[in-house]
Scaffold this motif. Sequence first.
Motif, PDB file in Angstrom:
ATOM      1  N   VAL A 783     -24.355  -2.812  47.866  1.00  0.00           N
ATOM      2  CA  VAL A 783     -24.587  -2.437  49.264  1.00  0.00           C
ATOM      3  C   VAL A 783     -24.316  -0.945  49.397  1.00  0.00           C
ATOM      4  CG1 VAL A 783     -23.942  -2.793  51.672  1.00  0.00           C
ATOM      5  CG2 VAL A 783     -23.917  -4.728  50.078  1.00  0.00           C
ATOM      6  N   LYS A 784     -25.324  -0.206  49.818  1.00  0.00           N
ATOM      7  CA  LYS A 784     -25.169   1.218  50.088  1.00  0.00           C
ATOM      8  C   LYS A 784     -25.590   1.494  51.525  1.00  0.00           C
ATOM      9  CE  LYS A 784     -25.755   2.985  45.375  1.00  0.00           C
ATOM     10  NZ  LYS A 784     -26.446   3.974  44.514  1.00  0.00           N
ATOM     11  N   TYR A 785     -24.748   2.223  52.228  1.00  0.00           N
ATOM     12  CA  TYR A 785     -25.040   2.497  53.634  1.00  0.00           C
ATOM     13  C   TYR A 785     -24.567   3.900  53.980  1.00  0.00           C
ATOM     14  CZ  TYR A 785     -25.195   1.891  58.728  1.00  0.00           C
ATOM     15  OH  TYR A 785     -25.455   2.034  60.067  1.00  0.00           O
ATOM     16  N   ARG A 786     -25.532   4.703  54.380  1.00  0.00           N
ATOM     17  CA  ARG A 786     -25.216   6.049  54.855  1.00  0.00           C
ATOM     18  C   ARG A 786     -25.338   6.030  56.376  1.00  0.00           C
ATOM     19  NH1 ARG A 786     -24.925  11.233  52.835  1.00  0.00           N
ATOM     20  NH2 ARG A 786     -25.538  12.916  54.252  1.00  0.00           N
ATOM     21  N   LEU A 787     -24.198   6.084  57.047  1.00  0.00           N
ATOM     22  CA  LEU A 787     -24.192   5.986  58.500  1.00  0.00           C
ATOM     23  C   LEU A 787     -24.811   7.232  59.126  1.00  0.00           C
ATOM     24  CD1 LEU A 787     -21.819   4.073  57.472  1.00  0.00           C
ATOM     25  CD2 LEU A 787     -20.870   4.340  59.766  1.00  0.00           C
ATOM     26  N   PRO A 788     -25.329   7.088  60.346  1.00  0.00           N
ATOM     27  CA  PRO A 788     -25.792   8.285  61.062  1.00  0.00           C
ATOM     28  C   PRO A 788     -24.625   9.257  61.242  1.00  0.00           C
ATOM     29  CG  PRO A 788     -26.526   6.273  62.151  1.00  0.00           C
ATOM     30  CD  PRO A 788     -25.547   5.853  61.105  1.00  0.00           C
ATOM     31  N   GLU A 789     -24.946  10.534  61.212  1.00  0.00           N
ATOM     32  CA  GLU A 789     -23.901  11.535  61.341  1.00  0.00           C
ATOM     33  C   GLU A 789     -23.241  11.434  62.708  1.00  0.00           C
ATOM     34  OE1 GLU A 789     -23.092  16.254  60.376  1.00  0.00           O
ATOM     35  OE2 GLU A 789     -25.104  15.381  60.157  1.00  0.00           O
ATOM     36  N   LEU A 790     -21.916  11.394  62.702  1.00  0.00           N
ATOM     37  CA  LEU A 790     -21.139  11.244  63.928  1.00  0.00           C
ATOM     38  C   LEU A 790     -20.389  12.532  64.225  1.00  0.00           C
ATOM     39  CD1 LEU A 790     -19.618   7.751  63.059  1.00  0.00           C
ATOM     40  CD2 LEU A 790     -21.683   8.190  64.418  1.00  0.00           C
ATOM     41  N   ALA A 791     -19.809  12.574  65.416  1.00  0.00           N
ATOM     42  CA  ALA A 791     -19.033  13.754  65.788  1.00  0.00           C
ATOM     43  C   ALA A 791     -17.824  13.928  64.886  1.00  0.00           C
ATOM     44  CB  ALA A 791     -18.613  13.652  67.253  1.00  0.00           C
ATOM     45  N   ILE A 792     -17.348  12.836  64.327  1.00  0.00           N
ATOM     46  CA  ILE A 792     -16.166  12.900  63.460  1.00  0.00           C
ATOM     47  C   ILE A 792     -16.544  13.048  61.987  1.00  0.00           C
ATOM     48  CG2 ILE A 792     -14.708  11.614  65.043  1.00  0.00           C
ATOM     49  CD1 ILE A 792     -15.234   9.125  63.341  1.00  0.00           C
ATOM     50  N   GLY A 793     -17.832  13.234  61.713  1.00  0.00           N
ATOM     51  CA  GLY A 793     -18.239  13.475  60.345  1.00  0.00           C
ATOM     52  C   GLY A 793     -19.265  12.486  59.832  1.00  0.00           C
ATOM     53  N   GLN A 794     -19.630  12.661  58.574  1.00  0.00           N
ATOM     54  CA  GLN A 794     -20.627  11.816  57.922  1.00  0.00           C
ATOM     55  C   GLN A 794     -19.914  10.807  57.013  1.00  0.00           C
ATOM     56  OE1 GLN A 794     -24.430  12.195  57.753  1.00  0.00           O
ATOM     57  NE2 GLN A 794     -23.890  10.096  57.254  1.00  0.00           N
ATOM     58  N   PHE A 795     -20.210   9.508  57.211  1.00  0.00           N
ATOM     59  CA  PHE A 795     -19.627   8.452  56.400  1.00  0.00           C
ATOM     60  C   PHE A 795     -20.719   7.803  55.543  1.00  0.00           C
ATOM     61  CE2 PHE A 795     -16.584   8.783  59.815  1.00  0.00           C
ATOM     62  CZ  PHE A 795     -15.358   8.556  59.196  1.00  0.00           C
ATOM     63  N   SER A 796     -20.359   7.430  54.342  1.00  0.00           N
ATOM     64  CA  SER A 796     -21.246   6.647  53.488  1.00  0.00           C
ATOM     65  C   SER A 796     -20.406   5.620  52.730  1.00  0.00           C
ATOM     66  CB  SER A 796     -22.018   7.532  52.514  1.00  0.00           C
ATOM     67  OG  SER A 796     -21.139   8.252  51.678  1.00  0.00           O
ATOM     68  N   ILE A 797     -21.012   4.484  52.478  1.00  0.00           N
ATOM     69  CA  ILE A 797     -20.322   3.370  51.819  1.00  0.00           C
ATOM     70  C   ILE A 797     -21.127   2.927  50.608  1.00  0.00           C
ATOM     71  CG2 ILE A 797     -19.532   0.984  52.076  1.00  0.00           C
ATOM     72  CD1 ILE A 797     -19.243   1.538  55.086  1.00  0.00           C
ATOM     73  N   ASP A 798     -20.447   2.680  49.516  1.00  0.00           N
ATOM     74  CA  ASP A 798     -21.070   2.165  48.296  1.00  0.00           C
ATOM     75  C   ASP A 798     -20.203   1.019  47.792  1.00  0.00           C
ATOM     76  OD1 ASP A 798     -22.274   1.615  45.910  1.00  0.00           O
ATOM     77  OD2 ASP A 798     -22.303   3.682  45.186  1.00  0.00           O
ATOM     78  N   TRP A 799     -20.717  -0.195  47.879  1.00  0.00           N
ATOM     79  CA  TRP A 799     -19.955  -1.389  47.495  1.00  0.00           C
ATOM     80  C   TRP A 799     -20.716  -2.114  46.396  1.00  0.00           C
ATOM     81  CZ3 TRP A 799     -20.004  -6.606  50.460  1.00  0.00           C
ATOM     82  CH2 TRP A 799     -19.062  -7.489  49.888  1.00  0.00           C
ATOM     83  N   GLN A 800     -20.126  -2.200  45.211  1.00  0.00           N
ATOM     84  CA  GLN A 800     -20.741  -2.860  44.064  1.00  0.00           C
ATOM     85  C   GLN A 800     -19.849  -4.000  43.599  1.00  0.00           C
ATOM     86  OE1 GLN A 800     -23.783  -1.879  42.873  1.00  0.00           O
ATOM     87  NE2 GLN A 800     -23.850  -0.258  44.443  1.00  0.00           N
ATOM     88  N   THR A 801     -20.433  -5.176  43.431  1.00  0.00           N
ATOM     89  CA  THR A 801     -19.673  -6.368  43.033  1.00  0.00           C
ATOM     90  C   THR A 801     -20.428  -7.122  41.945  1.00  0.00           C
ATOM     91  OG1 THR A 801     -18.725  -6.628  45.243  1.00  0.00           O
ATOM     92  CG2 THR A 801     -18.673  -8.549  43.803  1.00  0.00           C
ATOM     93  N   SER A 802     -19.709  -7.557  40.928  1.00  0.00           N
ATOM     94  CA  SER A 802     -20.272  -8.402  39.872  1.00  0.00           C
ATOM     95  C   SER A 802     -19.514  -9.721  39.847  1.00  0.00           C
ATOM     96  CB  SER A 802     -20.162  -7.709  38.506  1.00  0.00           C
ATOM     97  OG  SER A 802     -20.964  -6.553  38.452  1.00  0.00           O
TER      98      SER A 802
END
Length: 949
Positions: A783-802
């Motif tokens: 699961v990869k998710y780059r959130l829209p840029e917010l006033a508090i900064g840019q967040f991105s998530i990378d979740w890998q599971t086997s």
Amino acid sequence: MNFRTPAVRLGLLPAGIALALAPSFVSAQEAASGTTDLDRISVTGSRIRGANMETQQPILTMTREALEKQGFSNVADVLNNLTSAGSPAISRSDSLSSGENVGGYYVDIRNLGAQRTLVLMNGKRLGASTSGLQDLSQIPMSAVERIEILKDGASSIYGSDAIAGVVNVITRKNVDGGEASVRIGQFGNGDGDEQQYSMTLGAKGERGSLTLSAEYSKQDPVWAKDRWYSRDGSLGPNSTPADWSSISQNSTWCDPRLFGKCDDDEAVWQTLNKGGNPNNPNDYHPLTEGEYANANQQMTLLTGVERKSVYINGTYDFTDRISLNSDLLYNERQTFQQIAGYPYQSQAFGTPLSADSAFNPIGQDIEFRRRLWEVPRTTESQLKTLRFAPTISGFFEVADKTFDWDVGALWNRNESIKTNRGDMSLIGSSQALGPSFIDAGGVARCGTAAKPILGDCRPWNPLLPNGVAGQGSLDNPELQDFLFPTFTTRGLTKTTSFTANLSGSIVTLPAGDLGFAMGVEHRKEEGSYTPDAFAQSGQSTGLGQKPTRGEYDLNEVYLELNVPLLADMAFAKELTLNVASRYSDYSNFGGTTNSKFGLTWRPLDELLVRGTYAEGFRAPTIADLYGGLSSSFERYIDPCGVGAPGSVAGSAACLAGGAPANYVQLGQGNLPCSTLPCQSGDQFVSGANPNLKPETSTSKTVGLVWSPRWVQGLDISLDWYRYEINDMIIEDSVNRILRDCYVLGNSARCDGVVRAADGHVSAITYGTANLGKMVTEGYDLGVKYRLPELAIGQFSIDWQTSYLSKYDEANQNSKGDNIMVGMVGQSGDTTLFRVRSNLGVNWAMGDFGVNYTARYYSGLSESCISIGCTDPDRYANGEAAPLRKTGSNTFHDLQVSWQAPWDATIALGANNVFDHKGPLMYSAPNSSFAYYGGFDIGRFLYMKYTQRF
């Protein structure tokens, strides 16, 4: 500068280096991060340039930016922390490991073994040892542009070894400018100091470029005495002196006047009283458990590593259609490990303290046992790699179709030198323990007064405990020099290959271009591993080894087609078939053909369905076929021992083999084992098999990739995989032989088993064989998710599971039935977590960034006898199989970075920031200690500074 001039063509390397150095230090220009021509690129897993292959197969790409946000300083650590990676082949905690591959860094995809994961550097094979292991420490981290990991079989594309997957390390090129980086780190315990310095310089001209990257790194060893789970012995904090080795550094001897040959259980082994006179036989007392040797006090917990490397990439465009790309790599890696002084037993070598020795208190030959504590066993392993890989490539057009071609070569040379000290020369010990006398000056001399032994010989008094001074003491440097020579083992492997490839589009179909790739390859593998003369002759206490030497060559041809079937239709935005086949002709075993089929279906723009079916193979290595005999002290379970899992003590087979009905398995010092498996006190011999055939495999994958339109920046992938390997080349084990002989009643398997008078296995010989079969199955979720840029900064998530749902190996039950034994969630030689999951969260705002990673491992179970068993009454396959289970573990990493206005990056970080401690694992999985060798051993703090110019 004009790269077309003859002077530059003739002197490209020195002129290019000068070009790189001069302007880089004059001005602070913006550095390029290694741009690549993206018009017709190749993606790992396909030879067809320009085809959209990256989504057709389960490929994970790690960019340079992502690598820099992790707290790891080498390629191997990055890869071994992937959720799809298996337990390390030889971890830095395997202090007791020996042989050619010790000191290297390896990656094992899907737990199928490091030799079944093919490692490439810029699409060409990495040099391998005679055992087929490819050392990732050859590749400097500073030279890496990105890493592509294909989690699928690819023998049809790359040939042998690509059973589990392919790791392709892509290096930097076309760099314009430079950067310098410093990294310093240390464990929170104040040890394991790490330092790494690197510099990358590049220059681009009108028709060419040159990039140079140099790196130096060093990490000090960590000692077992400095960690909670290893300082006290094999049972961790639960250890008592009773669990230590009875072969003590205090030295013991058996009085033959009371116990004859001292080879029965009732013999008393005695040691010198504190302050006692070694010449007085009444000044000794029976050895107590409190005087046993805790060998862990002298052992390294983590191997020390030092690396120096230089990487050069040069490109030159002869014309707009023909280019040269050339890689040159030199790497030097040196590792250090130490284990406790050798547990010397005079009975094992026929070297008693002579009745005529000046130090003998009773005038009869004396059998003794003595841990050689004063001279621990050390190993320094050095590997030098020289690699040159030029490629000329280009393209041409025919009937509005573009065709890409390349012709390349590879010369890779690995030279290893191992230096060992701490094993005793048996030639020296037989003289030092033989007749000796006190000369007129009161000095002990070898030989007799009438016939002294001249030269370097020094008499040894093995009855003197460690730390007790006196003539013949092992503290004497001159005696140490005489008894402990330096042993040198040399290895050399060479890989030579020549390749030619052609790819393009054959015809345009209604759904798109029918792409193809075809090519040929000739490769030759040569290898040798030559142990020291002492090891070959068996004239030392070290493990005996014979030379390995051999070579083979092969010719291969392949064809790959990418066939678009449907496009831009309802429920078929894309439907593409990929087919590949490769024929390999080996000089040693003949030919083999392996094929692969892949299907990509995109019913909607945001949904992709993919699947593959692949055949694979792994050719026997030089060591498999031509390896010499070697010896080792094996850990095993004797089924003829009372209390062993599935014990058949007292059976007809055990009694006939020489094991008494009440036999309890004996370990080092011939003492009853307190835990099982138990390490032998005798050397067992193993060797190669020239009649081996290749392993074969099939792999299947089915996956989904979903990028919902209503959630911008979100990508979800789910892949199922299944591998089946047949005719696995495995080392026939002591456990397997004893089980076949005594439990299953296969008398032919008993022929190589030798038991001593007390019943313990004193000798056994075994080798490699095509005996293995394995089936594994599981799922990968990303699961990869780059959130829209917010006033508090840019967040991105990378979740890998086997998720590992199946891992079955071939075995036999007590009835002799062939069965597949499930091993998911168990620890041992292969440690199999059911679930591994990494969650990465990245935040960036302006010049600041924070990267957080959580690494999750599900719980494990291990075989147990009585120590901490959580399921002591468990039965499996009709046999007692008690287990000890441990809980899950999560390690947290954190890095904070700042982009300085002077074009620098400063990063502070911690791996295992909360100092999480894993559980005790008495089976010592992938380690020499009661702890999993792949877990963090403490909080590691580091600082990194990178300056661009």
